[in-house]
Design a protein around this motif. Structure first.
Motif, PDB file in Angstrom:
ATOM      1  N   LYS A 184       0.829  -1.203   0.000  1.00  0.00           N
ATOM      2  CA  LYS A 184       0.000   0.000   0.000  1.00  0.00           C
ATOM      3  C   LYS A 184       0.865   1.256   0.000  1.00  0.00           C
ATOM      4  O   LYS A 184       0.551   2.243  -0.689  1.00  0.00           O
ATOM      5  CB  LYS A 184      -0.926  -0.001   1.221  1.00  0.00           C
ATOM      6  CG  LYS A 184      -1.968   1.105   1.216  1.00  0.00           C
ATOM      7  CD  LYS A 184      -2.959   0.928   2.359  1.00  0.00           C
ATOM      8  CE  LYS A 184      -4.036   2.010   2.329  1.00  0.00           C
ATOM      9  NZ  LYS A 184      -5.029   1.815   3.424  1.00  0.00           N
ATOM     10  N   ALA A 185       1.965   1.220   0.768  1.00  0.00           N
ATOM     11  CA  ALA A 185       2.868   2.369   0.797  1.00  0.00           C
ATOM     12  C   ALA A 185       3.463   2.636  -0.583  1.00  0.00           C
ATOM     13  O   ALA A 185       3.646   3.796  -0.985  1.00  0.00           O
ATOM     14  CB  ALA A 185       3.980   2.136   1.814  1.00  0.00           C
ATOM     15  N   VAL A 186       3.756   1.573  -1.315  1.00  0.00           N
ATOM     16  CA  VAL A 186       4.280   1.721  -2.684  1.00  0.00           C
ATOM     17  C   VAL A 186       3.201   2.294  -3.598  1.00  0.00           C
ATOM     18  O   VAL A 186       3.436   3.257  -4.342  1.00  0.00           O
ATOM     19  CB  VAL A 186       4.772   0.362  -3.223  1.00  0.00           C
ATOM     20  CG1 VAL A 186       5.143   0.486  -4.703  1.00  0.00           C
ATOM     21  CG2 VAL A 186       5.961  -0.139  -2.413  1.00  0.00           C
ATOM     22  N   ALA A 187       1.998   1.710  -3.538  1.00  0.00           N
ATOM     23  CA  ALA A 187       0.910   2.129  -4.427  1.00  0.00           C
ATOM     24  C   ALA A 187       0.522   3.586  -4.212  1.00  0.00           C
ATOM     25  O   ALA A 187       0.215   4.307  -5.171  1.00  0.00           O
ATOM     26  CB  ALA A 187      -0.298   1.217  -4.225  1.00  0.00           C
ATOM     27  N   LYS A 188       0.550   4.037  -2.982  1.00  0.00           N
ATOM     28  CA  LYS A 188       0.142   5.410  -2.659  1.00  0.00           C
ATOM     29  C   LYS A 188       1.310   6.400  -2.654  1.00  0.00           C
ATOM     30  O   LYS A 188       1.137   7.567  -2.297  1.00  0.00           O
ATOM     31  CB  LYS A 188      -0.573   5.425  -1.297  1.00  0.00           C
ATOM     32  CG  LYS A 188      -1.935   4.750  -1.314  1.00  0.00           C
ATOM     33  CD  LYS A 188      -2.653   4.920   0.007  1.00  0.00           C
ATOM     34  CE  LYS A 188      -4.092   4.430  -0.068  1.00  0.00           C
ATOM     35  NZ  LYS A 188      -4.923   5.254  -0.958  1.00  0.00           N
ATOM     36  N   LYS A 189       2.508   5.906  -3.027  1.00  0.00           N
ATOM     37  CA  LYS A 189       3.697   6.771  -3.122  1.00  0.00           C
ATOM     38  C   LYS A 189       3.966   7.522  -1.811  1.00  0.00           C
ATOM     39  O   LYS A 189       4.203   8.737  -1.803  1.00  0.00           O
ATOM     40  CB  LYS A 189       3.555   7.751  -4.289  1.00  0.00           C
ATOM     41  CG  LYS A 189       3.278   7.080  -5.628  1.00  0.00           C
ATOM     42  CD  LYS A 189       3.260   8.078  -6.759  1.00  0.00           C
ATOM     43  CE  LYS A 189       2.824   7.483  -8.086  1.00  0.00           C
ATOM     44  NZ  LYS A 189       3.486   6.232  -8.452  1.00  0.00           N
ATOM     45  N   LEU A 190       3.923   6.787  -0.714  1.00  0.00           N
ATOM     46  CA  LEU A 190       4.098   7.408   0.597  1.00  0.00           C
ATOM     47  C   LEU A 190       5.562   7.594   0.996  1.00  0.00           C
ATOM     48  O   LEU A 190       5.851   8.351   1.921  1.00  0.00           O
ATOM     49  CB  LEU A 190       3.392   6.561   1.665  1.00  0.00           C
ATOM     50  CG  LEU A 190       1.882   6.378   1.499  1.00  0.00           C
ATOM     51  CD1 LEU A 190       1.324   5.533   2.634  1.00  0.00           C
ATOM     52  CD2 LEU A 190       1.179   7.724   1.446  1.00  0.00           C
ATOM     53  N   PHE A 191       6.482   6.927   0.313  1.00  0.00           N
ATOM     54  CA  PHE A 191       7.881   6.981   0.742  1.00  0.00           C
ATOM     55  C   PHE A 191       8.521   8.343   0.487  1.00  0.00           C
ATOM     56  O   PHE A 191       9.328   8.807   1.286  1.00  0.00           O
ATOM     57  CB  PHE A 191       8.684   5.869   0.052  1.00  0.00           C
ATOM     58  CG  PHE A 191       8.369   4.497   0.570  1.00  0.00           C
ATOM     59  CD1 PHE A 191       8.863   4.075   1.798  1.00  0.00           C
ATOM     60  CD2 PHE A 191       7.566   3.628  -0.159  1.00  0.00           C
ATOM     61  CE1 PHE A 191       8.571   2.802   2.292  1.00  0.00           C
ATOM     62  CE2 PHE A 191       7.278   2.356   0.319  1.00  0.00           C
ATOM     63  CZ  PHE A 191       7.777   1.952   1.552  1.00  0.00           C
ATOM     64  N   SER A 192       8.191   8.992  -0.619  1.00  0.00           N
ATOM     65  CA  SER A 192       8.794  10.298  -0.910  1.00  0.00           C
ATOM     66  C   SER A 192       8.451  11.314   0.168  1.00  0.00           C
ATOM     67  O   SER A 192       9.319  12.062   0.645  1.00  0.00           O
ATOM     68  CB  SER A 192       8.311  10.804  -2.278  1.00  0.00           C
ATOM     69  OG  SER A 192       8.868  10.035  -3.316  1.00  0.00           O
ATOM     70  N   ARG A 193       7.190  11.324   0.571  1.00  0.00           N
ATOM     71  CA  ARG A 193       6.774  12.262   1.614  1.00  0.00           C
ATOM     72  C   ARG A 193       7.454  11.940   2.938  1.00  0.00           C
ATOM     73  O   ARG A 193       7.923  12.839   3.649  1.00  0.00           O
ATOM     74  CB  ARG A 193       5.258  12.234   1.765  1.00  0.00           C
ATOM     75  CG  ARG A 193       4.731  13.228   2.795  1.00  0.00           C
ATOM     76  CD  ARG A 193       3.218  13.242   2.787  1.00  0.00           C
ATOM     77  NE  ARG A 193       2.662  11.964   3.220  1.00  0.00           N
ATOM     78  CZ  ARG A 193       1.357  11.681   3.189  1.00  0.00           C
ATOM     79  NH1 ARG A 193       0.500  12.564   2.713  1.00  0.00           N
ATOM     80  NH2 ARG A 193       0.929  10.506   3.613  1.00  0.00           N
ATOM     81  N   ALA A 194       7.522  10.660   3.269  1.00  0.00           N
ATOM     82  CA  ALA A 194       8.096  10.265   4.556  1.00  0.00           C
ATOM     83  C   ALA A 194       9.606  10.505   4.609  1.00  0.00           C
ATOM     84  O   ALA A 194      10.140  10.912   5.647  1.00  0.00           O
ATOM     85  CB  ALA A 194       7.797   8.796   4.825  1.00  0.00           C
ATOM     86  N   LEU A 195      10.296  10.273   3.498  1.00  0.00           N
ATOM     87  CA  LEU A 195      11.742  10.430   3.465  1.00  0.00           C
ATOM     88  C   LEU A 195      12.164  11.839   3.071  1.00  0.00           C
ATOM     89  O   LEU A 195      13.361  12.151   3.029  1.00  0.00           O
ATOM     90  CB  LEU A 195      12.358   9.409   2.506  1.00  0.00           C
ATOM     91  CG  LEU A 195      12.219   7.943   2.928  1.00  0.00           C
ATOM     92  CD1 LEU A 195      12.669   7.011   1.822  1.00  0.00           C
ATOM     93  CD2 LEU A 195      13.002   7.670   4.211  1.00  0.00           C
ATOM     94  N   LYS A 196      11.167  12.689   2.747  1.00  0.00           N
ATOM     95  CA  LYS A 196      11.414  14.084   2.373  1.00  0.00           C
ATOM     96  C   LYS A 196      12.405  14.179   1.208  1.00  0.00           C
ATOM     97  O   LYS A 196      13.367  14.966   1.224  1.00  0.00           O
ATOM     98  CB  LYS A 196      11.933  14.881   3.575  1.00  0.00           C
ATOM     99  CG  LYS A 196      10.969  14.895   4.763  1.00  0.00           C
ATOM    100  CD  LYS A 196      11.472  15.789   5.871  1.00  0.00           C
ATOM    101  CE  LYS A 196      10.592  15.694   7.121  1.00  0.00           C
ATOM    102  NZ  LYS A 196       9.188  15.994   6.871  1.00  0.00           N
ATOM    103  N   ALA A 197      12.184  13.331   0.197  1.00  0.00           N
ATOM    104  CA  ALA A 197      13.059  13.307  -0.973  1.00  0.00           C
ATOM    105  C   ALA A 197      12.321  12.647  -2.128  1.00  0.00           C
ATOM    106  O   ALA A 197      11.356  11.893  -1.924  1.00  0.00           O
ATOM    107  CB  ALA A 197      14.341  12.538  -0.661  1.00  0.00           C
ATOM    108  N   GLU A 198      12.781  12.942  -3.340  1.00  0.00           N
ATOM    109  CA  GLU A 198      12.227  12.277  -4.511  1.00  0.00           C
ATOM    110  C   GLU A 198      12.863  10.893  -4.614  1.00  0.00           C
ATOM    111  O   GLU A 198      14.028  10.758  -4.983  1.00  0.00           O
ATOM    112  CB  GLU A 198      12.505  13.100  -5.771  1.00  0.00           C
ATOM    113  CG  GLU A 198      11.700  14.379  -5.859  1.00  0.00           C
ATOM    114  CD  GLU A 198      10.194  14.118  -5.911  1.00  0.00           C
ATOM    115  OE1 GLU A 198       9.792  13.132  -6.557  1.00  0.00           O
ATOM    116  OE2 GLU A 198       9.444  14.886  -5.292  1.00  0.00           O
ATOM    117  N   VAL A 199      12.119   9.903  -4.247  1.00  0.00           N
ATOM    118  CA  VAL A 199      12.642   8.533  -4.256  1.00  0.00           C
ATOM    119  C   VAL A 199      11.737   7.646  -5.095  1.00  0.00           C
ATOM    120  O   VAL A 199      10.585   7.983  -5.379  1.00  0.00           O
ATOM    121  CB  VAL A 199      12.742   7.967  -2.821  1.00  0.00           C
ATOM    122  CG1 VAL A 199      13.722   8.786  -1.983  1.00  0.00           C
ATOM    123  CG2 VAL A 199      11.378   7.938  -2.146  1.00  0.00           C
TER     124      VAL A 199
END
Length: 230
Positions: free
Chosen positions: A73-88
């Motif tokens: 779900k984190a991948v599908a909703k693109k939550l990592f960029s916001r959490a890591l504060k970077a374009e990932v």
């Protein structure tokens, strides 16, 4: 904090400051938890999101509960960029990558426990270790014959009733025989047991992590055979 103190701080210190008492908050559910209940992720130098199961990689990290569905779900909703504060970039198969890493950790600990004489295989050795109380958990191939599993289950029940323990010795079924042959080679097994000792405890801990990851954060092993979620 001095520069020296900062350089020696554990990497997860950079993740603190979120909701909850310890600052480690699942980016999907927004619920806090201990490190053993969460998976840490960081950004690799190329901007790819990678799991940090040992919680040793440097830099800002983020956390997802130990649940394959939540990683997906984190991948599908693109939550990592916001959490890591970077374009990932999070790989589309990140959930499967975590599963493979957990599998590799478990197989590696089984090899280590075997070398320490804390992991035995073969139905007679497993049965004996259950009946003499040295078994911490038993393991069966997913495709093991029902009769062999039943006999060891009887030994588990006999120990539980005879010793009046709170629960039966846990039983896990996480690999098929073919998967084990690929992972463990000549050390593959149909029936096995993790025995008392630090290495044996490590096997049980990693088996529980894999079970929880595959089954919505819950292990189905304690008091009965853990089955892989289909």
């Amino acid at each position: 904090m001095t520069i020296t103190e900062r350089s020696s701080a554990p990497p997860e210190d950079e993740d603190l400051g979120g909701d909850g008492a310890n600052g480690r908050t699942c980016i999907v559910t927004r619920e806090s938890g201990s490190p053993d209940e969460l998976i840490r992720f960081v950004a690799a130098p190329d901007g790819t999101v990678v799991p940090d199961l040992k919680r040793q990689l440097p830099g800002r990290g983020c956390w997802v509960k130990l649940d394959r569905a939540l990683v997906d779900k984190a991948v599908a909703k693109k939550l990592f960029s916001r959490a890591l504060k970077a374009e990932v970039t999070a790989p589309s198969d990140l959930g499967a990558i975590v599963d493979r890493l957990l599998v590799a950790q478990l197989a590696g600990m089984m090899h280590m426990a075997r070398k320490a004489s804390q992991f035995v295989n073969g139905s007679s050795k497993v049965d004996g270790s259950v009946r003499n109380g040295s078994a911490l958990a038993v393991f069966h191939a997913i495709d093991a014959a029902a009769d062999g599993v039943r006999k060891i289950d009887q030994a588990r029940k006999a120990w539980h009733l005879g010793m009046e323990t709170e629960k039966e010795i846990p039983s896990f079924r996480v690999f098929t025989e073919a998967e084990m042959e690929e992972l463990m080679g000549q050390n593959a097994f149909i029936h096995a047991a993790a025995l008392a000792g630090r290495a044996g405890e490590g096997v049980v801990k990693r088996a529980n992590l894999l079970e929880r990851y595959r089954n919505g954060g819950q292990s189905r092993a304690t008091g009965g055979a853990g089955r892989r979620k289909q």
